[in-house]
Every structure is written in structure tokens, then in C-alpha cells.
Write a protein that holds these residues in place. Structure first.
Motif, mmCIF file in Angstrom:
data_model
loop_
_atom_site.group_PDB
_atom_site.id
_atom_site.type_symbol
_atom_site.label_atom_id
_atom_site.label_comp_id
_atom_site.label_asym_id
_atom_site.label_seq_id
_atom_site.Cartn_x
_atom_site.Cartn_y
_atom_site.Cartn_z
ATOM 1 N N ALA A 90 92.607 81.968 12.020
ATOM 2 C CA ALA A 90 93.541 82.531 12.993
ATOM 3 C C ALA A 90 94.679 81.547 13.257
ATOM 4 N N GLY A 91 95.857 82.111 13.506
ATOM 5 C CA GLY A 91 97.020 81.267 13.775
ATOM 6 C C GLY A 91 97.803 80.932 12.531
ATOM 7 N N SER A 92 97.521 81.631 11.430
ATOM 8 C CA SER A 92 98.251 81.390 10.195
ATOM 9 C C SER A 92 99.588 82.124 10.227
ATOM 10 N N MET A 93 100.532 81.660 9.399
ATOM 11 C CA MET A 93 101.882 82.215 9.401
ATOM 12 C C MET A 93 102.443 82.246 7.992
ATOM 13 N N LEU A 138 110.253 79.711 11.378
ATOM 14 C CA LEU A 138 108.833 79.374 11.256
ATOM 15 C C LEU A 138 108.613 77.893 11.566
ATOM 16 N N ASN A 139 109.479 77.048 11.030
ATOM 17 C CA ASN A 139 109.359 75.609 11.259
ATOM 18 C C ASN A 139 109.512 75.281 12.743
ATOM 19 N N ALA A 140 110.479 75.930 13.388
ATOM 20 C CA ALA A 140 110.725 75.675 14.809
ATOM 21 C C ALA A 140 109.551 76.145 15.664
ATOM 22 N N ASP A 143 106.801 77.125 -2.585
ATOM 23 C CA ASP A 143 107.329 76.949 -3.938
ATOM 24 C C ASP A 143 108.213 75.714 -3.991
ATOM 25 N N ALA A 144 108.976 75.490 -2.937
ATOM 26 C CA ALA A 144 109.784 74.265 -2.808
ATOM 27 C C ALA A 144 109.612 73.797 -1.375
ATOM 28 N N ALA A 145 109.058 72.612 -1.197
ATOM 29 C CA ALA A 145 108.687 72.127 0.142
ATOM 30 C C ALA A 145 109.905 72.036 1.047
ATOM 31 N N GLU A 146 109.921 72.867 2.091
ATOM 32 C CA GLU A 146 111.008 72.876 3.066
ATOM 33 C C GLU A 146 110.501 72.590 4.478
ATOM 34 N N LEU A 147 109.284 73.031 4.756
ATOM 35 C CA LEU A 147 108.747 72.891 6.111
ATOM 36 C C LEU A 147 108.572 71.425 6.472
ATOM 37 N N ARG A 148 108.898 71.117 7.722
ATOM 38 C CA ARG A 148 108.760 69.737 8.199
ATOM 39 C C ARG A 148 107.939 69.752 9.478
ATOM 40 N N LEU A 149 106.663 70.038 9.321
ATOM 41 C CA LEU A 149 105.784 70.125 10.471
ATOM 42 C C LEU A 149 105.360 68.736 10.925
ATOM 43 N N ILE A 168 99.773 77.936 6.363
ATOM 44 C CA ILE A 168 101.141 78.428 6.453
ATOM 45 C C ILE A 168 101.699 78.544 5.038
ATOM 46 N N VAL A 169 102.026 79.759 4.651
ATOM 47 C CA VAL A 169 102.612 80.006 3.327
ATOM 48 C C VAL A 169 104.114 80.188 3.521
ATOM 49 N N GLY A 170 104.894 79.319 2.866
ATOM 50 C CA GLY A 170 106.345 79.340 3.058
ATOM 51 C C GLY A 170 106.959 80.694 2.795
ATOM 52 N N GLU A 171 106.481 81.382 1.766
ATOM 53 C CA GLU A 171 106.988 82.727 1.489
ATOM 54 C C GLU A 171 105.994 83.489 0.634
#
Length: 431
Positions: free
Chosen positions: A301-304, A217-219, A235-241, A280-283
Motif C-alpha cells: 500500500a502507498g505505491s505510486m 509525483l516527486n513533490a 527507464d531513466a532515473a529522474e526521481l529524487r526522493l 514507485i514506478v516512474g512510468e
């Protein structure tokens, strides 16, 4: 067990106990961290010369460093945390520490002295993350400063002693081009996913635990327009947009009094008031799926998001269950129409028998017929053989022309027809 390993463990314990017993805590508070470590290092060297004068230089350095790790850092975990190839650290017993390296679980050879030592390290690790763990609060999720996720469970919930799980993430986010090099995704699928993001399709990434859903998802998110306002919820910030208008929100667990919790659903509802272009919801794990689907169906639109599932079809079944948990009390037909209208693509990631991960399915949701959500596979991975522990297969296109092509073209995106021509998409994986 190797006698020398036992002897080293005994030496390390004895040195640690003697150093702590001899430490002047009043004087220690007046020293800086570096000075205090230097002082303890010198004392540990002197103590080791008395306890084991014939020990070799390499073992001596390892023992001194181990004692310093016990006193100032995370003890036996330090060498594992310094190894960039390790993605998961799983402690099930003081003498049993498992790591995942390149997708495979293996014994680390690292051990704690006993359960008390393990519990001490867990408490230090959790404290460093600003949380606490004790009998009143015997289970904790936390995030370390480097982004690693920590889960710990201690007695009485954990019957066999303290349990610790650490999920680590690469220092540099893995990009789609690198995933192609690793054989995790076909170049044509990369092109398709980038076009899907630009065309603002709603995408669900599914797969088992630890297969790389968030990583993918991040990529894929690198294809986002820089000026779009994107709100991430985790829940725990992982995404690095990357982007000029990325807002990162993180849920919060209740405190020891049982109050103060902020759930992903709370954050999602608030995000809808923050003028997002995309969410964008991590999970998706539970009731927040209802609000996520509302966002997808009402102009965002364009949500993930990501979801644990065994296949793309299983992901839709799990999503149905989550919507029901969120209070979406409607007939099954309406429920499935709602899912089909909100999600455009399901991208499923699977782990091969040799430990590698691949994008195994890219599936379009093509509307609902009666009580059935129509799906059509666009790209997939076909596993062919497993020999000498190496999996071999190929990425293929089904030949289906997806319905979302019209939406892409309306936004000025013209995917090459070769992306959908039936047949192999890339060289055979694993060769």
C-alpha cells in the motif's frame, strides 16, 4: 536569413576546420583538458584576427566560444543547456532548433552547420552517456550526468535527417509549496495529497507528455516517512526522493547484439523480493502495469506510478489495455474490479492554453459496479476564459466525501472537513 548570421556560421566552420587540421594530436594527448582548451582558445583568437580583423569584441568572444564548444562540448546546444528556463530542446533540422520555455514552444535561433554537424553532436552526446548510435543501432534513449533525458533517431529510421530530443529537469526539485505559488495546484489539494501519501493510498498520476507527472509525483513523495523502504523503478532515473531507505533501479536497453535488456517489468518483479514498503514506478507503459497492480493489491500500500492519458477516466482505460498486454486474461468485470481494488486516487495534470500546467482532477476510485469502475471527482480545475493568451479559471471541490476517509482516520490522520466542502478552493488561477 540575416547575412551576418550566415557570415558568422561560415567563420565558425572555417575556424573549426583550420584548428582541427593544425592540431598536433600527439601533443594534445599530453596536455590536460584545461591546458588544451587554453591553447585552442589562443589559436582561435589569432586565427580570427586574420580572417575577420574588424569584427567586434562581443562577436569575437561568441565565435571563439562557439568554436571551443564545437571542439570540446556540444556545439550549438551549449547555450541552451546553460539556460535554466529551458525544459525541452527539440532538433528537427540542422537549422531548426525548438525549445520549450515556461510551457511554450519557441524558436531558439540556434542552428547547426549541416546534418553532419548535428550527427557529430548527437554522437558525442550519446557517447558521453555511455551509449552508441550508428546505422546498426539508429535509435537511442540515454540519460546525461545531470539527469536530462536524451532521445535520438538517425537515418535510416529518421527519413528527414537526425532527430534529437532532450528533456531537462530543474536543478532543484519543484516542491508542492512552490507549485501552489505558481498556481499549478490548490493549497487544499496539497493538504489532501500529503494526507493520502501518509495514509498509504495507492496513487496514479496521469497526464499528457511533458505536463509534469513525474515532477508532481516527486513533490508528493516528500510526505513519505523517512524510514520506509521505498524502491523506485524508472527507464531513466529522474526521481529524487529523500529517505533513509530509498533504492533506485533503472532499466537497461539491449546492446547492439540485441541482448542484455532489463525491462521495467523485470525490475518490478525483482523489487517484490527486496522487502519494499512502497514501490514507485516512474512510468507505466506496458506489461509492467500487471506487476504494478499486483504489488498494489498484495500488501504494498502507498505505491505510486505515472501514466500517459488525456483524462483520469482515460487513464483507467489505458491501464486496462496494459493489463491485457501483461497477460491478465480475465473477463472485463474482473479486470475492472482488480483496478478498482488496487488504485485509490487518480491525479490528472493538464496543460492550459497558455502553457501552464495544473492539477485538473483528483478522482477517487470508489469500487466497481458490474463492468464499470465507479469514480468520483473530489477536486478539479474549471477553465473559464482565455484572454490575451492568459488562461483563467478556478480550483473547486465537488462536495463529495471520499470513501478513503475511514482509512485515513484508522491511521490517525484527520483531514479538515473544509477540504471537501463544495465550492472554490483557491483564488482564481491566472488573476
Amino acid at each position: 536569413m540575416n547575412p551576418s548570421v550566415v557570415r558568422h556560421a561560415e567563420l565558425r566552420r572555417e575556424m573549426h576546420e583550420k584548428l582541427v587540421a593544425a592540431l598536433d594530436f600527439g601533443a594534445a594527448e599530453r596536455l590536460g583538458r584545461g591546458e588544451l582548451e587554453s591553447e585552442c582558445s589562443a589559436r582561435a583568437e589569432a586565427l580570427l584576427k586574420k580572417l575577420a580583423p574588424s569584427i567586434g569584441d562581443e562577436d569575437r568572444r561568441a565565435l571563439v566560444q562557439g568554436v571551443l564548444d564545437d571542439m570540446f562540448r556540444l556545439g550549438p546546444l551549449e547555450p541552451l543547456l546553460a539556460d535554466d528556463e529551458i525544459s525541452d530542446i527539440l532538433v528537427t533540422q540542422p537549422e531548426r532548433v525548438i525549445v520549450e520555455r515556461r510551457g511554450k514552444l519557441e524558436e531558439s535561433g540556434v542552428r547547426f552547420r549541416d546534418s553532419a554537424h548535428l550527427l557529430h553532436v548527437i554522437q558525442r552526446l550519446v557517447r558521453n552517456a555511455g551509449r552508441r548510435i550508428d546505422e546498426r543501432s539508429p535509435m537511442v534513449d540515454a540519460r546525461l550526468p545531470d539527469g536530462a533525458r536524451v532521445n535520438a533517431v538517425i537515418p535510416p529510421l529518421s527519413v528527414d535527417g537526425p532527430q534529437l530530443s532532450i528533456r531537462r529537469f530543474p536543478k532543484r526539485a519543484l516542491g508542492l509549496d512552490r507549485m501552489v505559488e505558481l498556481g499549478s495546484i490548490a493549497p487544499a489539494t496539497v493538504t489532501l495529497l500529503r494526507a493520502a501519501v501518509k495514509a498509504r493510498l495507492n496513487i496514479l498520476f496521469s497526464g499528457g507528455a511533458g505536463v509534469g507527472k513525474t515532477t508532481l509525483l516527486n513533490a508528493v513523495s516528500a510526505a513519505l516517512v523517512q524510514d520506509e523502504r521505498v524502491i523506485t523503478i524508472e527507464d531513466a532515473a529522474e526521481l529524487r526522493l529523500e529517505g533513509n531507505h530509498v533504492v533506485r533501479l533503472e532499466s537497461r536497453a539491449a546492446n547492439v547484439e540485441g541482448i542484455g535488456a532489463v525491462t521495467a517489468r523485470d525490475l518490478l518483479r525483482n523489487a517484490l523480493r527486496m522487502r519494499p514498503d512502497r514501490i514507485i514506478v516512474g512510468e507505466c507503459r506496458g506489461a509492467e502495469a500487471f506487476d504494478m497492480m499486483q504489488a498494489m493489491n498484495t500488501g504494498h500500500a502507498g505505491s505510486m506510478t505515472t501514466l500517459h492519458a488525456n483524462s483520469a477516466r482515460d487513464a483507467l482505460t489505458r491501464l486496462e489495455s496494459m493489463l491485457a498486454m501483461g497477460g491478465f486474461d480475465v473477463p472485463v468485470r474482473v479486470l475492472r474490479e482488480y483496478i478498482a481494488s488496487g488504485i485509490d486516487l487518480v491525479v490528472h495534470i493538464a496543460r492550459l492554453p497558455d502553457g501552464r500546467r495544473v492539477v485538473s482532477e483528483v478522482v477517487e476510485l470508489a469500487g466497481a459496479e458490474g463492468e464499470t469502475v465507479r469514480t468520483q471527482v473530489i477536486h478539479s480545475f474549471e477553465l473559464e476564459t482565455v484572454r490575451a493568451g492568459v488562461a483563467t479559471g478556478r480550483f473547486v471541490a465537488s462536495g463529495v466525501q471520499p470513501r478513503f476517509l475511514a482509512r485515513m482516520k484508522s491511521r490517525g490522520i484527520e483531514p479538515d472537513a473544509a477540504l471537501f466542502a463544495a465550492g472554490p478552493l483557491a483564488k482564481e488561477h491566472g488573476k
